[in-house]
Design a protein around this motif. Structure first.
Motif, mmCIF file in Angstrom:
data_model
loop_
_atom_site.group_PDB
_atom_site.id
_atom_site.type_symbol
_atom_site.label_atom_id
_atom_site.label_comp_id
_atom_site.label_asym_id
_atom_site.label_seq_id
_atom_site.Cartn_x
_atom_site.Cartn_y
_atom_site.Cartn_z
ATOM 1 N N GLY A 50 -33.345 5.978 -45.985
ATOM 2 C CA GLY A 50 -34.265 5.379 -45.040
ATOM 3 C C GLY A 50 -34.298 6.269 -43.804
ATOM 4 O O GLY A 50 -34.474 7.475 -43.892
ATOM 5 N N ASP A 51 -34.054 5.698 -42.630
ATOM 6 C CA ASP A 51 -34.054 6.503 -41.413
ATOM 7 C C ASP A 51 -32.662 6.998 -41.062
ATOM 8 O O ASP A 51 -32.466 7.639 -40.045
ATOM 9 N N ARG A 52 -31.653 6.715 -41.916
ATOM 10 C CA ARG A 52 -30.294 7.175 -41.666
ATOM 11 C C ARG A 52 -29.706 7.791 -42.933
ATOM 12 O O ARG A 52 -29.720 7.179 -43.986
ATOM 13 N N ASP A 53 -29.207 9.013 -42.785
ATOM 14 C CA ASP A 53 -28.552 9.702 -43.895
ATOM 15 C C ASP A 53 -27.042 9.542 -43.702
ATOM 16 O O ASP A 53 -26.473 10.060 -42.739
ATOM 17 N N ARG A 54 -26.414 8.802 -44.597
ATOM 18 C CA ARG A 54 -24.992 8.521 -44.445
ATOM 19 C C ARG A 54 -24.306 8.639 -45.806
ATOM 20 O O ARG A 54 -24.760 8.066 -46.798
ATOM 21 N N THR A 55 -23.206 9.395 -45.851
ATOM 22 C CA THR A 55 -22.390 9.504 -47.055
ATOM 23 C C THR A 55 -20.922 9.374 -46.640
ATOM 24 O O THR A 55 -20.285 10.368 -46.275
ATOM 25 N N PRO A 56 -20.379 8.164 -46.645
ATOM 26 C CA PRO A 56 -18.989 7.972 -46.217
ATOM 27 C C PRO A 56 -18.004 8.733 -47.093
ATOM 28 O O PRO A 56 -18.207 8.871 -48.300
ATOM 29 N N ILE A 57 -16.949 9.249 -46.485
ATOM 30 C CA ILE A 57 -15.880 9.919 -47.219
ATOM 31 C C ILE A 57 -14.536 9.382 -46.756
ATOM 32 O O ILE A 57 -14.424 8.788 -45.674
ATOM 33 N N GLU A 58 -13.508 9.581 -47.573
ATOM 34 C CA GLU A 58 -12.167 9.110 -47.246
ATOM 35 C C GLU A 58 -11.536 9.989 -46.169
ATOM 36 O O GLU A 58 -11.917 11.148 -45.975
ATOM 37 N N PHE A 59 -10.536 9.440 -45.494
ATOM 38 C CA PHE A 59 -9.876 10.136 -44.389
ATOM 39 C C PHE A 59 -9.276 11.462 -44.845
ATOM 40 O O PHE A 59 -9.338 12.466 -44.130
ATOM 41 N N ASP A 60 -8.685 11.479 -46.054
ATOM 42 C CA ASP A 60 -8.049 12.711 -46.521
ATOM 43 C C ASP A 60 -9.056 13.757 -46.983
ATOM 44 O O ASP A 60 -8.688 14.893 -47.281
ATOM 45 N N GLN A 61 -10.339 13.398 -47.059
ATOM 46 C CA GLN A 61 -11.386 14.370 -47.356
ATOM 47 C C GLN A 61 -11.931 15.032 -46.094
ATOM 48 O O GLN A 61 -12.698 15.984 -46.176
ATOM 49 N N MET A 62 -11.527 14.506 -44.947
ATOM 50 C CA MET A 62 -11.968 15.069 -43.671
ATOM 51 C C MET A 62 -10.969 16.139 -43.230
ATOM 52 O O MET A 62 -9.768 15.909 -43.232
ATOM 53 N N PRO A 63 -11.449 17.318 -42.851
ATOM 54 C CA PRO A 63 -10.505 18.363 -42.432
ATOM 55 C C PRO A 63 -9.782 17.980 -41.147
ATOM 56 O O PRO A 63 -10.326 17.262 -40.307
ATOM 57 N N LYS A 64 -8.570 18.468 -41.008
ATOM 58 C CA LYS A 64 -7.776 18.164 -39.818
ATOM 59 C C LYS A 64 -8.490 18.604 -38.548
ATOM 60 O O LYS A 64 -8.422 17.932 -37.507
ATOM 61 N N CYS A 65 -9.236 19.722 -38.634
ATOM 62 C CA CYS A 65 -9.865 20.241 -37.416
ATOM 63 C C CYS A 65 -10.927 19.300 -36.868
ATOM 64 O O CYS A 65 -11.109 19.223 -35.645
ATOM 65 N N ILE A 66 -11.625 18.530 -37.718
ATOM 66 C CA ILE A 66 -12.644 17.623 -37.175
ATOM 67 C C ILE A 66 -11.977 16.417 -36.535
ATOM 68 O O ILE A 66 -12.463 15.878 -35.530
ATOM 69 N N LYS A 67 -10.850 15.975 -37.075
ATOM 70 C CA LYS A 67 -10.116 14.859 -36.469
ATOM 71 C C LYS A 67 -9.580 15.283 -35.104
ATOM 72 O O LYS A 67 -9.736 14.568 -34.103
ATOM 73 N N ASP A 68 -8.941 16.460 -35.064
ATOM 74 C CA ASP A 68 -8.357 16.947 -33.809
ATOM 75 C C ASP A 68 -9.439 17.229 -32.771
ATOM 76 O O ASP A 68 -9.293 16.879 -31.589
ATOM 77 N N ALA A 69 -10.523 17.867 -33.199
ATOM 78 C CA ALA A 69 -11.601 18.207 -32.265
ATOM 79 C C ALA A 69 -12.246 16.954 -31.686
ATOM 80 O O ALA A 69 -12.575 16.895 -30.495
ATOM 81 N N THR A 70 -12.420 15.935 -32.520
ATOM 82 C CA THR A 70 -13.047 14.691 -32.069
ATOM 83 C C THR A 70 -12.172 13.980 -31.041
ATOM 84 O O THR A 70 -12.661 13.523 -29.998
ATOM 85 N N VAL A 71 -10.883 13.887 -31.326
ATOM 86 C CA VAL A 71 -9.966 13.238 -30.382
ATOM 87 C C VAL A 71 -9.918 14.025 -29.078
ATOM 88 O O VAL A 71 -9.977 13.452 -27.984
ATOM 89 N N ALA A 72 -9.831 15.358 -29.174
ATOM 90 C CA ALA A 72 -9.759 16.184 -27.968
ATOM 91 C C ALA A 72 -11.021 16.055 -27.121
ATOM 92 O O ALA A 72 -10.949 16.002 -25.893
ATOM 93 N N ALA A 73 -12.173 15.977 -27.770
ATOM 94 C CA ALA A 73 -13.443 15.937 -27.039
ATOM 95 C C ALA A 73 -13.788 14.557 -26.519
ATOM 96 O O ALA A 73 -14.348 14.415 -25.428
ATOM 97 N N GLU A 74 -13.457 13.518 -27.281
ATOM 98 C CA GLU A 74 -13.940 12.176 -26.964
ATOM 99 C C GLU A 74 -12.892 11.251 -26.347
ATOM 100 O O GLU A 74 -13.233 10.349 -25.589
ATOM 101 N N ASP A 75 -11.608 11.445 -26.698
ATOM 102 C CA ASP A 75 -10.626 10.426 -26.304
ATOM 103 C C ASP A 75 -9.218 10.986 -26.485
ATOM 104 O O ASP A 75 -8.529 10.665 -27.453
#
Length: 295
Positions: A50-75
């Motif tokens: 529809g108007d949103r493209d979303r494909t959820p993935i599990e936590f262990d499929q997310m690279p460590k760098c996106i978790k670290d970068a998100t926390v560092a940038a946002e909170d």
């Protein structure tokens, strides 16, 4: 004055608690794109959304760098607070009281998850109070890693990309698990203002480069990466990352695909096909299809 302030805040929170959505709904199913594959189950023929493209993935499929970068940038205190950042919240309240506008930087990752997944985007004191109450409740219900996983699958990254997997495919044409450090820092910088920073819509590439370098500096400051890693990633960013082409309607074997889509909609209904996250493996052999088209 202090007693009066505490009473006022308590009253607002009590009123906001009336009619709150159940915090567990934060992990409810969201609209998710359906994908039609070739017979190998890997080659994507068409993504129905529809108007949103979303494909959820599990936590262990997310690279460590996106978790670290998100926390560092946002909170940066995400793993230490209980849903609220008193300093950030205080700055936001002072800005609102003194100047009449909402200050950025006052919302934790948990609050942003609540705002995007459970509440409307309206900017009122009542909605903010609901956000605070729900954030505290969610912190009691879920682990920090689970909250970060939900956030990374929920947050808008610009265009129609919601969640890190859709963002990775949209901007770099790859799965999130394959992102490099420079690419992680780039995506982590987008949610603050997706249109302003987007490599597809902004006419000033230095905006995104500056934002990405800022994220890398925060990661270095918080000990997530070394100075050498930061410098190497910055060199890649400043040289120019390889972004995927902005996508329109990307379809392989369109006649076949729309025949399949018609069958799906007849069987399951258009809404389920657009938002149900179906994974459809067809009989189409891509190699033979390419030969037939060439002929």
């Amino acid at each position: 004055v202090s007693a009066g302030g505490v009473f006022t805040v308590s009253l607002i929170l009590a009123i906001a608690s009336i009619g709150l959505p159940f915090p567990g709904q934060v992990q409810a199913d969201r609209p998710e794109a359906s994908i039609i594959y070739a017979r190998d189950g890997q080659t994507e023929l068409y993504r129905i959304r529809g108007d949103r493209d979303r494909t959820p993935i599990e936590f262990d499929q997310m690279p460590k760098c996106i978790k670290d970068a998100t926390v560092a940038a946002e909170d940066k205190t995400f793993y230490k607070h209980e849903g609220l950042d008193p300093r950030g919240l205080g700055r936001a309240i002072l800005a609102y009281v003194e100047f009449g506008y909402r200050s950025g930087g006052g919302s934790t990752i948990t609050q942003q998850l609540v705002k995007n997944a459970l509440l409307s985007p309206e900017q009122t004191i009542t909605r903010k109070a609901k956000e605070l109450v729900l954030s505290l409740e969610i912190e009691q219900m879920f682990s920090k890693d689970r909250i970060l996983e939900l956030y990374l699958n929920e947050i808008p990254y610009g265009s129609t990309a919601y969640g890190i997997q859709a963002a990775s495919q949209t901007y770099f044409g790859k799965n999130a698990a394959d992102l490099t450090l420079a690419e992680c820092a780039t995506l982590a910088g987008l949610p603050q203002s997706p249109t302003y920073y987007s490599p597809f819509t902004s006419n000033d590439p230095s905006r995104l480069q500056g934002r990405t370098n800022y994220v890398l500096d925060r990661m270095l400051e918080d000990g997530y990466i070394t100075e050498q890693q930061a410098n190497e990633a910055k060199a890649q960013v400043n040289t120019g990352l390889q972004f995927a082409a902005a996508k329109g309607e990307d379809i392989r074997a369109p006649h076949f695909v729309f025949y399949v889509r018609e069958q799906l909609e007849r069987e399951y209904g258009a809404k389920t096909v657009q938002e149900g996250g179906l994974k459809v493996v067809t009989t189409l052999d891509v190699a033979k299809q390419d030969i037939a088209e060439d002929v």
